[in-house]
Design a protein around this motif. Structure first.
Motif, PDB file in Angstrom:
ATOM      1  N   ILE A  90     -45.758 -18.131  -2.396  1.00  0.00           N
ATOM      2  CA  ILE A  90     -46.020 -16.695  -2.696  1.00  0.00           C
ATOM      3  C   ILE A  90     -45.470 -17.183  -4.607  1.00  0.00           C
ATOM      4  CG2 ILE A  90     -45.102 -14.434  -3.039  1.00  0.00           C
ATOM      5  CD1 ILE A  90     -44.811 -14.535   0.090  1.00  0.00           C
ATOM      6  N   ASN A  94     -42.337 -10.178   1.387  1.00  0.00           N
ATOM      7  CA  ASN A  94     -41.892 -11.716   0.721  1.00  0.00           C
ATOM      8  C   ASN A  94     -42.407 -12.663   2.238  1.00  0.00           C
ATOM      9  OD1 ASN A  94     -43.439 -11.607  -1.385  1.00  0.00           O
ATOM     10  ND2 ASN A  94     -41.824 -11.788  -2.258  1.00  0.00           N
ATOM     11  N   ASP A 131     -46.049  -7.588  -8.134  1.00  0.00           N
ATOM     12  CA  ASP A 131     -44.528  -7.643  -7.741  1.00  0.00           C
ATOM     13  C   ASP A 131     -44.203  -7.612  -9.104  1.00  0.00           C
ATOM     14  OD1 ASP A 131     -44.580  -7.292  -5.190  1.00  0.00           O
ATOM     15  OD2 ASP A 131     -43.488  -8.996  -4.401  1.00  0.00           O
ATOM     16  N   ARG A 137     -48.382 -12.525  -6.676  1.00  0.00           N
ATOM     17  CA  ARG A 137     -48.619 -11.337  -6.607  1.00  0.00           C
ATOM     18  C   ARG A 137     -47.984 -10.604  -8.019  1.00  0.00           C
ATOM     19  NH1 ARG A 137     -49.299  -8.616  -1.968  1.00  0.00           N
ATOM     20  NH2 ARG A 137     -47.298  -8.033  -2.268  1.00  0.00           N
ATOM     21  N   LYS A 165     -44.995 -12.825   5.015  1.00  0.00           N
ATOM     22  CA  LYS A 165     -46.249 -13.433   4.954  1.00  0.00           C
ATOM     23  C   LYS A 165     -45.864 -15.304   4.654  1.00  0.00           C
ATOM     24  CE  LYS A 165     -47.561  -9.582   1.323  1.00  0.00           C
ATOM     25  NZ  LYS A 165     -46.665  -9.084   1.525  1.00  0.00           N
ATOM     26  N   CYS A 211     -51.793  -5.580 -11.701  1.00  0.00           N
ATOM     27  CA  CYS A 211     -53.485  -6.545 -11.148  1.00  0.00           C
ATOM     28  C   CYS A 211     -53.623  -7.262 -12.379  1.00  0.00           C
ATOM     29  CB  CYS A 211     -53.664  -6.792  -9.972  1.00  0.00           C
ATOM     30  SG  CYS A 211     -52.651  -7.101  -7.745  1.00  0.00           S
ATOM     31  N   SER A 241     -44.628 -15.122  -8.367  1.00  0.00           N
ATOM     32  CA  SER A 241     -44.123 -13.159  -8.384  1.00  0.00           C
ATOM     33  C   SER A 241     -43.682 -13.404 -10.028  1.00  0.00           C
ATOM     34  CB  SER A 241     -43.313 -12.244  -7.667  1.00  0.00           C
ATOM     35  OG  SER A 241     -43.901 -12.209  -7.075  1.00  0.00           O
TER      36      SER A 241
END
Length: 573
Positions: free
Chosen positions: A415, A406, A331, A329, A409, A230, A417
């Motif tokens: 989303i 996923n 990931d 995200r 969500k 992150c 990534s």
């Protein structure tokens, strides 16, 4: 993201109208999204429906995509054109052809089924069960869910439903009613590289990938943790001039706990001068049946990871009210933890089979003899253990484990990534083993771009499966394991073993949250992983198996209800 449903029929008498398709969309949409209209496109031969927040999704004729593209792809809707880069699910159709396309990583799952009367595809298995108006429970899927907490490499809850593999294109010839699957095996080819050159090239690819997504609109938010992934994404976005809205969620006690994601994330946001929110995900006061049913309805029963959603999905359903349409995200697939054997490599990514921890006779009865590890997921003779471990991560954990998260969500938000971009994963597959192990090279890159703030050692919601020891969830497990569904699916001896484990009092020696946090701050993570690498595969305990068995039972009942929905609607029930 939203959920995507596509239907094609061969004869006019089998056609679906908007009311029927809307009913299916209503069933799979969360109750919190009831005021959001579905996007319907219907012709005499086919129909398309998007339900949920559209965000970066798009519709062009009878083509639609969910998720986010990396870069501009003006011909994304044209069958036969290049498959875009990014993290998405894509269906595109013209008069002659229908195509389903998955992204390179398999971050979002598409399911499909072909019958003599029609072809159906969706991001939700529940939608397909509704359209099929029947449910044939797949014993292999139930076995995989028990052993791995997922549906396994290829299976769906219904025997007729197929999963589109990652990085694939499925082509339906409408005239001949034939399917052609175009896919490529996942191959790792480590090459000798100097560390400094490899680091330079990977950093350049990472920045290009992250900055290639369009996150300029205000509806994108960035869930921030205290880890490597992150903070590198945040640094890259900040360097591009973006100031994303950041947030962290978890338990209230985490905010003041040093070393916790919540504690560290707040410091990171402050360093970059970004607005930051902490959202509570405390245990819902609703009965477990309500919490579990909301989780299964959203996820489609693709994962056993209930613990992050014990608030009954209130957090995710609140995002629309806050103006959040998508989340970025972290990931990734840079390399996995050290392992000492092939079984441990499988265990580390969740690829366990029943015979890894129970006798063959019981496993046979539970699976109907249909649970097997596919040949492509077995270690090759010329493959090092580290390469096998990371290939399993790319081939199983990302498209099966992470994609399933996923699924939970997706009914609420888009989303994206960026670390799962094609060029990133392709480069990682050529890196030497030592640079991949424990994300070694990527961590060096992330450290150089990070402010001098400690890394988190504990998640903000890091209670994992401790809720299973609570009286209320213990009672729910006992009730579910005693249900008629459990008696019809589980062998009596196995079910009684699970019940005995649920009734047994939790160990008083189990470390509490504060003690775990203190130990994690004192003991280096590298030491812990070195010890674990020598301990062998991590196998599920009795209470976790009881949870999985209970989720299976409730999912079977939910799918049985889905299969009767259209029939009841026609009868006016």
């Amino acid at each position: 993201m939203s959920n995507l449903i596509y239907a094609l029929w061969r004869a006019p008498e089998d056609a679906l109208d908007g009311a029927m398709l809307g009913l299916v969309a209503d069933r799979i949409a969360p109750s919190s999204s009831s005021l959001r209209p579905h996007h319907l496109v219907i012709t005499p031969e086919e129909a398309l429906c998007l339900t949920g927040p559209l965000g970066a999704s798009a519709v062009e004729g009878m083509s639609a995509h969910l998720g986010a593209f990396q870069g501009a792809w003006p011909d994304w809707h044209v069958p036969g054109s290049a498959v875009p880069e990014g993290t998405f699910a894509l269906i595109r159709s013209n008069k002659a052809t229908t195509e389903l396309c998955s992204d390179f990583a398999g971050s979002r799952t598409l399911w499909y089924v072909q019958t003599q009367k029609g072809f159906f595809a969706a991001t939700s298995q529940r939608a397909l069960i509704c359209l099929l108006e029947g449910f044939d429970v797949n014993r292999a899927a139930a076995a995989w869910f028990l052993s791995s907490g997922s549906l396994g490499p290829t299976d769906g809850w219904d025997e007729r439903i197929q999963r589109l593999p990652q990085g694939s294109r499925l082509v339906l010839d409408k005239r001949h009613w034939s399917l052609q699957l175009q896919t490529s095996p996942i191959a790792f080819h480590p090459k000798p590289r100097k560390a400094n050159e490899c680091r330079r090239d990977l950093e350049e690819i990472l920045l290009e990938a992250i900055q290639g997504f369009d996150f300029t609109s205000g509806h994108w938010a960035f869930p921030l943790s205290g880890g490597y992934d992150c903070r590198f994404i945040l640094s890259a976005l900040y360097a591009k001039g973006l100031r994303p809205r950041t947030m962290t969620w978890g338990l209230a006690a985490s905010l003041t706990q040093p070393g916790n994601d919540a504690f560290i994330a707040k410091q990171l946001a402050s360093h970059f001068g970004l607005p930051h929110e902490y959202l509570l995900t405390e245990l819902s006061e609703e009965p477990p049946t309500h919490v579990v049913d909301a989780f299964l309805a959203a996820s489609g029963g693709t994962t056993d990871q209930l613990f992050p959603y014990l608030d009954g999905l209130r957090l995710w359903s609140s995002f629309a009210e806050q103006g959040i349409g998508g989340v970025i995200r972290g990931d990734e697939g840079f390399g996995w933890i050290p392992v000492s054997s092939a079984p441990q490599a499988r265990s580390s990514v969740g690829l366990l089979v029943l015979t890894d921890f129970m006798d063959e006779a019981t496993a046979e009865r539970l699976s109907g003899g249909r649970q097997h590890i596919p040949e492509p997921l077995k270690q090759r003779e010329d493959e090092t253990l580290a390469t096998y471990r990371d290939r399993l991560y790319h081939a199983f954990r990302i498209p099966i484990g992470l994609a399933a998260l996923n699924d939970v969500k997706a009914p609420f938000v888009e989303i994206a990534s960026p670390l799962l971009s094609r060029q990133v994963l392709a480069f990682v597959r050529e890196m030497p083993d030592p640079m991949r192990t424990d994300k070694g090279l990527f961590k060096d890159i992330a450290k150089s771009a990070s402010p001098p703030i400690p890394y988190a050692t504990m998640g903000a919601d890091d209670d994992r499966n401790g809720f299973l020891d609570s009286p209320v969830y213990s009672r729910w497990l006992e009730e579910e394991l005693g249900s008629e569904t459990a008696q019809s699916i589980l062998p009596d001896a196995f079910r009684e073993t699970l019940l005995a484990g649920v009734r047994k009092a939790p160990s008083p020696m189990a470390p509490n949250r504060s003690l775990r946090a203190a130990l994690k701050r004192i003991i280096p993570t590298s030491w812990v992983r070195m010890v674990r690498a020598q301990m062998g595969p991590v196998l599920p305990g009795t209470r976790l198996l009881a949870l999985r068995a209970s989720l299976i039972c409730r999912m079977v009942r939910l799918l049985e209800e889905d299969s009767m929905a259209l029939g009841k609607a026609r009868k006016g029930l």
